[in-house]
Design an enzyme around this catalytic site. Structure first.
Site, PDB file in Angstrom:
ATOM      1  N   ILE A   8       0.857  -1.185   0.000  1.00 10.51           N
ATOM      2  CA  ILE A   8       0.000   0.000   0.000  1.00 10.51           C
ATOM      3  C   ILE A   8       0.896   1.239   0.000  1.00 10.51           C
ATOM      4  CG2 ILE A   8      -0.249   0.339   2.505  1.00 10.51           C
ATOM      5  CD1 ILE A   8      -3.266   0.123   0.163  1.00 10.51           C
ATOM      6  N   THR A   9       0.324   2.395  -0.278  1.00  9.61           N
ATOM      7  CA  THR A   9       1.098   3.587  -0.631  1.00  9.61           C
ATOM      8  C   THR A   9       2.022   4.107   0.467  1.00  9.61           C
ATOM      9  OG1 THR A   9      -0.603   4.243  -2.200  1.00  9.61           O
ATOM     10  CG2 THR A   9       0.895   5.965  -1.481  1.00  9.61           C
ATOM     11  N   PHE A  10       1.477   4.554   1.577  1.00 13.07           N
ATOM     12  CA  PHE A  10       2.316   5.225   2.570  1.00 13.07           C
ATOM     13  C   PHE A  10       3.379   4.306   3.172  1.00 13.07           C
ATOM     14  CE2 PHE A  10       0.039   8.920   1.866  1.00 13.07           C
ATOM     15  CZ  PHE A  10       0.387   9.945   2.738  1.00 13.07           C
TER      16      PHE A  10
END
Length: 361
Positions: A8-10
């Site tokens: 996922i991104t963060f």
């Protein structure tokens, strides 16, 4: 390149910047709860997410600055957060509508600065591919156009470097934080169909989407965690394929590097690629509408669909590898160490094992 779990991104942007697994740097999801702080981290709430207390490790732009090399960052997740009380020399905050071309023009303008104030380490995040991937899925109509846009922007950067006669002196490293998988209403799992209403009443808000991280409230009875786990486990035994894996935090397989902090929920459901775990009240499967997001990531980081990209060129790379060399797949915790090697920096503590060098395929 293999992203870190969850894909996922963060968590992965911070892993790329620090060389630490999410369980080590503390950004374990886009949303999670810290029982020690008794606070919730929400990546889209800047008042919360900009607090340094959430962010462990040292990103490359701080390593660079503290060792005498100016740094600049454009919209990289976490770059708005002072680390050790220090920020990058140049910083552009996140604005959703800023184009990739505009970002490259900013990079080139920095490289036009006088040598004594010019940044030597520049990080840029281009968000449009992720946006369109979520909106229309990895095979959506708009994705090719934003891929082309991004490719053209990188081309603009490379032409700009050549025009300035510095192309042979600059290293360019292109990565992604994760892949993307298609999802639709045929791949929905309704967790309120196997978790009782009594058990749901014991739970805090879900964590770590698209994983289902479950954490009892502080006033929940002592038996709540075991009760919730048993209800889910019993369901997995009743059906042929539940399309998710169930773990207690301490049982999460070691390959995920995802069990050493209480910021990870005590019960974790990892859906199969393309599946979404939601409540039945979140989406009416008989509505005739498409389920959104149509593209999802965050699954098993070893899944084919979650794989990220890595490409690099520059003078030090040319010394080690022939042009068009393909390297063996590696985990993205290696990128930070690779960058410190290119920049002649002493790395902060990290989880890399390859010492900034990749094996040839």
């Amino acid at each position: 390149m293999t992203p870190s779990f969850p894909s996922i991104t963060f968590p992965n942007h911070w892993t790329l910047a620090t060389g630490l697994y999410p369980e080590a740097h503390g950004i374990v999801a886009n949303e999670f709860y810290d029982p020690a702080l008794k606070e919730e981290y929400i990546h889209k709430n800047a008042t919360i997410s900009a607090d340094p207390k959430w962010w462990g490790g040292e990103p490359i732009w701080i390593t660079s600055k503290t060792q005498g090399k100016r740094s600049a960052v454009i919209m990289w997740p976490g770059s708005n957060v002072p680390i050790h009380g220090i920020s990058s020399d140049y910083y552009v905050p996140y604005i959703r509508t800023t184009t990739a071309m505009e970002k490259m023009d900013t990079v080139l303008s920095w490289l036009d600065l006088p040598l004594e104030v010019r940044p030597q380490s520049i990080n840029v995040y281009i968000q449009q591919i992720d946006q369109k991937g979520h909106g229309g899925g990895p095979d959506g109509k708009q994705l090719n156009s934003v891929l082309t846009m991004t490719d053209n922007a990188i081309g603009r950067l490379m032409v700009g470097l050549a025009e300035r006669n510095i192309d042979r002196h600059v290293h360019i490293v292109v990565v992604s934080d994760h892949g993307m998988a298609a999802s639709d209403k045929s791949r929905l799992i309704f967790y309120d169909e196997f978790i009782s209403s009594e058990s749901e009443a014991f739970l805090r808000e879900r964590e770590a989407w698209p994983l289902l991280g479950l954490r009892p409230k502080e006033d929940a009875p002592d038996y709540a965690l075991d009760k919730i786990y048993k209800e889910i486990y019993d369901y997995t035994q009743r059906v042929d394929n539940p399309h998710f894996k169930l773990y207690r935090r301490e049982e999460v397989p070691e390959r995920f590097h995802y069990n050493s902090t209480e910021r990870i929920a005590p019960i974790l459901l990892i859906p199969d690629v393309g599946y979404a775990i939601i409540r039945s009240t979140d989406f009416d499967i008989n509505s005739g509408k498409d389920y959104h997001p149509m593209g999802i990531h965050g699954y098993d980081n070893m899944a084919y669909e979650m794989r990220a990209i890595f490409a690099a060129k520059g003078p030090k790379i040319d010394e080690l590898y022939l042009p068009n060399t393909v390297v063996k797949p590696f985990c993205n915790v290696e990128i930070y160490r690779f960058l410190t090697k290119l920049l002649d920096l002493d790395p902060a503590p990290n989880n890399a094992t390859l010492n900034g060098a990749f094996e040839i395929l």
